[in-house]
Design an enzyme around this catalytic site. Sequence first.
Site, PDB file in Angstrom:
ATOM      1  N   LYS A   1      -9.522  -3.899   5.370  1.00 14.78           N
ATOM      2  CA  LYS A   1      -9.090  -3.981   3.975  1.00 14.78           C
ATOM      3  C   LYS A   1      -9.980  -3.092   3.131  1.00 14.78           C
ATOM      4  O   LYS A   1     -11.210  -3.135   3.260  1.00 14.78           O
ATOM      5  CB  LYS A   1      -9.197  -5.428   3.467  1.00 14.78           C
TER       6      LYS A   1
ATOM      7  N   LYS B   1     -18.476  -7.537   2.161  1.00  8.83           N
ATOM      8  CA  LYS B   1     -17.890  -8.168   0.973  1.00  8.83           C
ATOM      9  C   LYS B   1     -16.861  -9.229   1.369  1.00  8.83           C
ATOM     10  O   LYS B   1     -16.862 -10.351   0.843  1.00  8.83           O
ATOM     11  CB  LYS B   1     -17.231  -7.103   0.097  1.00  8.83           C
TER      12      LYS B   1
ATOM     13  N   LYS C   1     -11.989   1.837   4.030  1.00  8.44           N
ATOM     14  CA  LYS C   1     -11.948   2.605   2.778  1.00  8.44           C
ATOM     15  C   LYS C   1     -11.258   3.928   3.064  1.00  8.44           C
ATOM     16  O   LYS C   1     -11.242   4.407   4.202  1.00  8.44           O
ATOM     17  CB  LYS C   1     -13.367   2.867   2.251  1.00  8.44           C
TER      18      LYS C   1
ATOM     19  N   THR D   1     -11.281  -8.031 -10.454  1.00  9.67           N
ATOM     20  CA  THR D   1     -12.664  -7.615 -10.205  1.00  9.67           C
ATOM     21  C   THR D   1     -13.576  -8.091 -11.332  1.00  9.67           C
ATOM     22  O   THR D   1     -14.627  -8.695 -11.098  1.00  9.67           O
ATOM     23  CB  THR D   1     -12.754  -6.086 -10.053  1.00  9.67           C
TER      24      THR D   1
ATOM     25  N   ASN E   1     -11.168   0.399 -15.088  1.00  8.79           N
ATOM     26  CA  ASN E   1     -10.542  -0.918 -15.048  1.00  8.79           C
ATOM     27  C   ASN E   1     -11.581  -2.035 -15.035  1.00  8.79           C
ATOM     28  O   ASN E   1     -11.512  -2.968 -15.845  1.00  8.79           O
ATOM     29  CB  ASN E   1      -9.636  -1.038 -13.822  1.00  8.79           C
TER      30      ASN E   1
ATOM     31  N   SER F   1      -6.663  -9.555  -3.916  1.00 15.26           N
ATOM     32  CA  SER F   1      -5.860  -8.752  -2.985  1.00 15.26           C
ATOM     33  C   SER F   1      -5.444  -9.604  -1.782  1.00 15.26           C
ATOM     34  O   SER F   1      -4.310  -9.517  -1.298  1.00 15.26           O
ATOM     35  CB  SER F   1      -6.648  -7.531  -2.506  1.00 15.26           C
TER      36      SER F   1
END
Length: 415
Positions: free
Chosen positions: A69, A93, A105, A189, A220, A348
């Site tokens: 992810k 994380k 990523k 976030t 954001n 997510s």
Amino acid sequence: MQQFNPYEMAVQQFERAADKLGLSEDMREILRKPKRELVVNFPLRLDSGRIKTLTGYRVQHNVNRGPAKGGIRYGPDVTLDEVKALAMWMTWKCAVVGIPYGGAKGGVICDPRNMTAGELERMTRRFTTEISIIIGPHSDIPAPDINTNSQVMAWMMDTYSMHEGFSVPAVVTGKPLSIGGSEGRNDATATGVLFVTRRAARRIGMPLRGARVSIQGFGNAGSVAARLFHSEGCKIVAFSDTSGGLYNEEGLDPALVQRHKLEHGTVATYPHGQSISSTDVLEVPCDILIPAATEGQITEHNAEKIQARILAEAANGPTTPEADAILFNKGCLVIPDILANAGGVTVSYFEWVQDLQSLFWDDADITHRLEVIMNKAFDAVANKAEEYHCDLRLGANMLAISRVAEATLVRGIYP
């Protein structure tokens, strides 16, 4: 001056935690390196008719706890080492908040500010096709990151679905609501940053209401954090974006600053504040500092000048290991990125679960579930740090790495 290498920093953080855990060399050999590194070079037809070849990456660090992810970023400075570091941080994380993912990523070397909407769409669709050999709803699920958004995710989802012959909404997260996105994803976030900062403030006996907050980065995460902390009664004293910074000890209204940025392209020219550099934003008098820009912003050169009592990392990798030691000795409580900004990947995960079961939750349910997970993760990290008399980053890394190591041992090595 030595060039900053995010992957070397990520490995350095890993080794520090591995030493504290007494991790075997065999386990370190498995966990310090990415599982897969895909590099793709692909053609893009520009609006002018010319062809330009672009380079993109997708790195999967570890999938022992579940599918990979991680976000996709577009930018002229994207490097393979940066993507590898971010993939490793994503592994930790996901583990630290206890969601069943590994880390990944991706990125494309490009300058999206100088590209038309048509060029961005064609680039996204071709890049998706190139990495479709390793992404999928049960293997690797991309999400938005720097210079990508819900529209980019919609193009990625549609492209993957066209190859499959049917809609696969769970292949990406951060999508528009109309095609399987989740309530609360855009603010996730920053909402997670608020929850763990509130928990940290309570732990050190600092009231959140009236606290002075400085935010580096007005994308954001930074802009939403400004709004959320302002609504909690905090005083937002400084902002910055890529063009510069702004400081006002009396406080700034995030909504007015946001409107100014939309009209003028930057926060730095907002008239009701003192113009400062984007790095000066890190050093202004404040109680809470939120770096929400890019990696390597807080180093041994400026850590001593930081005045905040709490530093909540909304960005990935903003603080170097050398700076960590200085801040810890100063008594500054650093909430590390793998905990502080994990709200995004947590929601997510909620979106992915909702897509897989075709059953959706409302905003209040999402926020409640997120708060429970973030608070539980913060308490676990803080307790680990207390147990080992170390900073929260080491505590978070130890907690996360031990969970990934346990999954690796239980699964064993095939064949």
